[in-house]
Scaffold this active site. Structure first.
Site, PDB file in Angstrom:
ATOM      1  N   SER A 104       5.047   2.058   0.055  1.00 36.14           N
ATOM      2  CA  SER A 104       5.941   1.882  -1.084  1.00 36.14           C
ATOM      3  C   SER A 104       5.852   3.012  -2.107  1.00 36.14           C
ATOM      4  CB  SER A 104       5.664   0.544  -1.769  1.00 36.14           C
ATOM      5  OG  SER A 104       4.326   0.492  -2.224  1.00 36.14           O
ATOM      6  N   THR A 142       0.745  -1.235   0.000  1.00 35.31           N
ATOM      7  CA  THR A 142       0.000   0.000   0.000  1.00 35.31           C
ATOM      8  C   THR A 142       0.780   1.292   0.000  1.00 35.31           C
ATOM      9  OG1 THR A 142      -2.229   0.558   0.661  1.00 35.31           O
ATOM     10  CG2 THR A 142      -0.594   0.731   2.360  1.00 35.31           C
ATOM     11  N   LYS A 193      -7.130   0.273   4.230  1.00 36.81           N
ATOM     12  CA  LYS A 193      -6.124   0.634   5.226  1.00 36.81           C
ATOM     13  C   LYS A 193      -6.261   2.074   5.710  1.00 36.81           C
ATOM     14  CE  LYS A 193      -3.198  -2.761   3.235  1.00 36.81           C
ATOM     15  NZ  LYS A 193      -2.137  -2.986   2.295  1.00 36.81           N
ATOM     16  N   GLY A 211      -4.437   5.950   8.824  1.00 34.41           N
ATOM     17  CA  GLY A 211      -4.079   5.024   7.762  1.00 34.41           C
ATOM     18  C   GLY A 211      -2.763   4.364   8.098  1.00 34.41           C
TER      19      GLY A 211
END
Length: 178
Positions: A130, A7, A39, A51
């Site tokens: 990422s 995510t 998330k 989050g």
């Protein structure tokens, strides 16, 4: 053990309105395992957005601990963030959790890490995961050059990150506080 990548979370606090966006992709090694993971959450009776990026179980554990701290400190997000970061850094079990949190209200935005970091970004934009650097760069450019709302910036910036980062998809969820 293959590295789990999961995510991108982006928060934008603009004109007193917070929006947090997250994509839904969960990748295990070289395989996309899930497209629609959620998330980004509303916590503290919808008064706080949060989050997480990283391990899902670890992120959920941290969200629960943060929500507990909010209850303990009567929804004082600053105090709850600091206390969670202290616990996270000092507790041997918590220290092993592999996740980062973004939490915020319409007044405050924080990035929390297991190193004890409680970072409130100067420009009201924070990203983890990422595709975080791509999403953050896109959000900063949009914030400086458009009149878009925080929610619109969060969505568009995450869509841009999804076109660059292979671990970020276009299944974007945006939560905002009014």
């Amino acid at each position: 053990m293959p590295r789990i990548r999961s995510t991108t979370i982006l928060a934008v606090l603009r004109d007193g309105k917070l929006a947090i966006a997250g994509d839904g992709q969960v990748t295990f090694d070289k395989t996309v395992m899930k497209h629609g993971a959620r998330k980004v959450r509303r916590i503290a009776d919808g008064k706080v957005l949060a989050g997480f990026a990283g391990s899902a179980a670890d992120g959920i554990t941290l969200l629960e601990k943060f929500e507990s701290k909010l209850g303990e400190y009567k929804n004082n997000i600053v105090r709850a963030a600091v206390e969670l970061a202290k616990d996270w850094r000092q507790d041997r079990a918590l220290r092993r959790l592999e996740a980062l949190l973004i939490v915020g209200t319409n007044e405050h935005l924080f990035v929390l890490s297991g190193n004890g970091d409680v970072i409130e970004p100067d420009d009201g934009i924070a990203a983890v995961g990422s595709g975080g650097p791509y999403a953050q760069a896109a959000a900063l450019a949009l914030a400086q050059n458009t009149a878009l709302s925080s929610a619109e910036i969060a969505r568009k910036a995450l869509e841009i990150a999804g076109k660059i980062d292979i671990y970020t998809n276009a299944d974007v969820v945006v939560e905002s506080l009014s």
